[in-house]
Enzyme design. Sequence first.
Site, PDB file in Angstrom:
ATOM      1  N   ARG A   7       0.822  -1.207   0.000  1.00 56.58           N
ATOM      2  CA  ARG A   7       0.000   0.000   0.000  1.00 56.58           C
ATOM      3  C   ARG A   7       0.856   1.257   0.000  1.00 56.58           C
ATOM      4  NH1 ARG A   7      -4.860  -2.279   3.964  1.00 56.58           N
ATOM      5  NH2 ARG A   7      -6.025  -3.218   2.243  1.00 56.58           N
ATOM      6  N   TYR A  64      -6.127  -1.191  -6.890  1.00 64.03           N
ATOM      7  CA  TYR A  64      -5.501  -2.373  -6.290  1.00 64.03           C
ATOM      8  C   TYR A  64      -4.877  -2.086  -4.925  1.00 64.03           C
ATOM      9  CZ  TYR A  64      -1.054  -1.200  -8.911  1.00 64.03           C
ATOM     10  OH  TYR A  64       0.060  -0.636  -9.455  1.00 64.03           O
ATOM     11  N   GLU A  65      -4.591  -3.182  -4.207  1.00 58.30           N
ATOM     12  CA  GLU A  65      -4.134  -3.143  -2.807  1.00 58.30           C
ATOM     13  C   GLU A  65      -5.163  -2.473  -1.893  1.00 58.30           C
ATOM     14  OE1 GLU A  65      -1.900  -5.078  -2.397  1.00 58.30           O
ATOM     15  OE2 GLU A  65      -1.064  -5.123  -4.401  1.00 58.30           O
ATOM     16  N   GLY A  66      -6.419  -2.639  -2.206  1.00 57.70           N
ATOM     17  CA  GLY A  66      -7.503  -2.010  -1.449  1.00 57.70           C
ATOM     18  C   GLY A  66      -7.872  -0.703  -2.098  1.00 57.70           C
ATOM     19  N   GLN A 120      -9.528   2.292   1.728  1.00 58.42           N
ATOM     20  CA  GLN A 120      -8.510   2.970   2.542  1.00 58.42           C
ATOM     21  C   GLN A 120      -9.153   4.010   3.452  1.00 58.42           C
ATOM     22  OE1 GLN A 120      -5.379   1.798   2.334  1.00 58.42           O
ATOM     23  NE2 GLN A 120      -6.078   0.454   0.698  1.00 58.42           N
TER      24      GLN A 120
END
Length: 569
Positions: free
Chosen positions: A294, A427-429, A434
Site C-alpha cells: 500500500r 488495487y491493494e484495497g 482505505q
Amino acid sequence: MPYRAPVDDYTFLFDHVVGLGQVVKTDRFSEATSDVTAAILTEAGKLSEDIMAPLQRPGDLHPARLENGVVRTSPGYADGYKAIAEGGWVGIAADPEYGGMGLPMTVTTAVNEMMSAACLSLQLAPLMSQGQIEALEHHASDAIKELYLPRLISGEWTGTMNLTEPQAGSDVGALTSKAEDNGDGTFSVTGQKIYISWGDNDFTDNVCHLVLARLPGAPAGTKGISLFLVPRNLPDENGNAGVANSLKVVSLEHKMGLHGSPTCVMQYDGATGWLVGPEGGGMAAMFTMMNNARLGVGGQGVGAAEGAYQHALAYALERKQGKTKGETGTIIDHADVRRMLMGMKADVFAARAIALSCAVAIDMTTATGDAEWKARAAFLTPIAKAFGTEVGMDVAHQGVQIHGGMGFVEETGAAQYSRDVRVTAIYEGTNGIQAMDLVARKMMDGGEAANRLLDEIEEHAEAAKEQFPDLADAVWQASESLREATDWLNGQGDLQDRFAGAVPYLKAFARVLGGHVHLKAAVADAGGAREKLARFYIQRLLPEHVGLLAHAQAGAGDLYALSVDELAA
C-alpha cells in the site's frame, strides 16, 4: 525532455521535512548515513533515467503476451530487470543476513518512486518481490527463509501475491481456493486467482506465489484462511528451480494501461505448496505484504505524477500557441497553464512528503518498537496510498490537458501516464476502502493517533508564525477544523455515517498534512522556490479542506434519500 530523477527533492525532504535523521540515529539504521543515502539516490536515479525510462513506451506499444503457456515480456524488459536485480534494488530494505541492503523503508520508498516514474509497468515486478520478502521475513519458517529469501533478494526469483478470485475481490473471505495436507510437510493447493501482477515472466528462473487458500474444516470468512508459498518450479535438492509445478497462466488481462506488466489469471491444480505462518493465519501474514504494498502503491502514484508533470512541462516549454507576454513565448506563459503546472508540482511535493513521512514512521517502528510510532505508521498508510494515487491520477489528467489535442494522441505519450496510473486507486484495497479503514479501524483509539499528528502540525505552525504569519495561521486554522471533524467522526455510533464522509475526510487530512509539509519547506528555504511553491499550495489548495470537511460531516442520510428505482429513473 527525458525523465530526470528528482534526487535533490528527496535530499531536501530527508533533511528538512520528514526527519530521516531520527531514523539514522537508531542502532538499527545507523549505517544509513547521508553519504550512503546520497550515493543510493544517485545510482537509483541513473538506473531510472538511463535504463528504465527508455522502456516506458516500448512496454505500452508491445504488451506482454501469452505464447504457448509462457508469458513473453515486452522488448527490453529482460535487460531492464537484470539491471534492477544486479544493482541490488530488489533487496534494498531486506535483511542483510539473506543478502539484502537493510536500508530504511524511507530510502526504499524514494528509490521505488523514481523507478515508478521511469517505467511503472516494470517497477511492479520488484515491488511484488519486496512485499513477499517482507512477508517471509516475518512469518515463514527458517527452512523457507534460507531457501527462498536469498533468491528473491538477489532477483534470481520473483514473487507475487494471490488474493483475488472471480467471486472474491475486496471480500477476501469469500475465496474458495483450497489446500490439503500431503502429510509430508507440503500441501496441495487448488483454485483460480485473478489479477495477479507479474504472475509469470520469461527472464527469471522461478516465480514464487503467495496464495491464500482454505484448509479442510477451516471456518468460513477470513479466520479460516491460510497462506501458502507455491513456486512455479519446485526447488531441487540443490535449491535450484526444478520441475514444473501443477499451475499455469490461463490468460492475461487486456487492460486499460500497464501493458508491459502481465496481469495473469492463475490456475492451481493440486500444486505443491508450503504453509507460511500458522493454519488460519493467512490474512495476518498477507497483511504484512499488503501494507508494504500500500505504501509502495502510493509511491507509484507519486512517481507517475512526477513523470506526467515532467512530460507536460517539457511540452509547455516548447509549444507555441496564442499571444503571450511572458519570457518564453510558449504556452507556459499562459496563466491557466501556469495554474495547472503549479498545482501539479505542489501536489507532487505534498504527496511525496506524506509517503516519506509514513515510511519514517515504519522505520522508527522497526527500530524502536514504540507503540506511538506503530500507530502513526498505521494511520498514515491509508492516507499515503489514497492521496498518492489520487495525485497520480489528477496530475496525469492535467498533463493530458496541458498537451491540448495532442494529449489525446497516443504518440505524445501523455495519455499513457493517465492510463497506467488509473489502477493504482483500485488495487491493494480501493481508495474507498482505505478511507473506510481510516475512519473506522484507525479511529479505534478514539482519535489519539490523529490528534497527535494535529498537535505536531499546530506546534510547528505556532513556531513558524513569526517568520510566515499568514501561512502559519492558515495551516493552524485548517488543523483545528480537521480536529473538530475528527471529534465529530469519533462521536458517530453508526459506521455508515462515518463511511459516507470517509473519502472527503481522508483527502482533507491529506490537504492539511500537505500544508504542514509545505510550511516546513518554506521555513527551510525562506525566499527560495520552495517558499513560493508553499504559498501557492497554502493559499490555493489548502482551502479545499473546508468543503471536504463539510462533506465529511454530512452523515449518510442523503446518500440513501433516493430509492433504487429513483436512482435508475
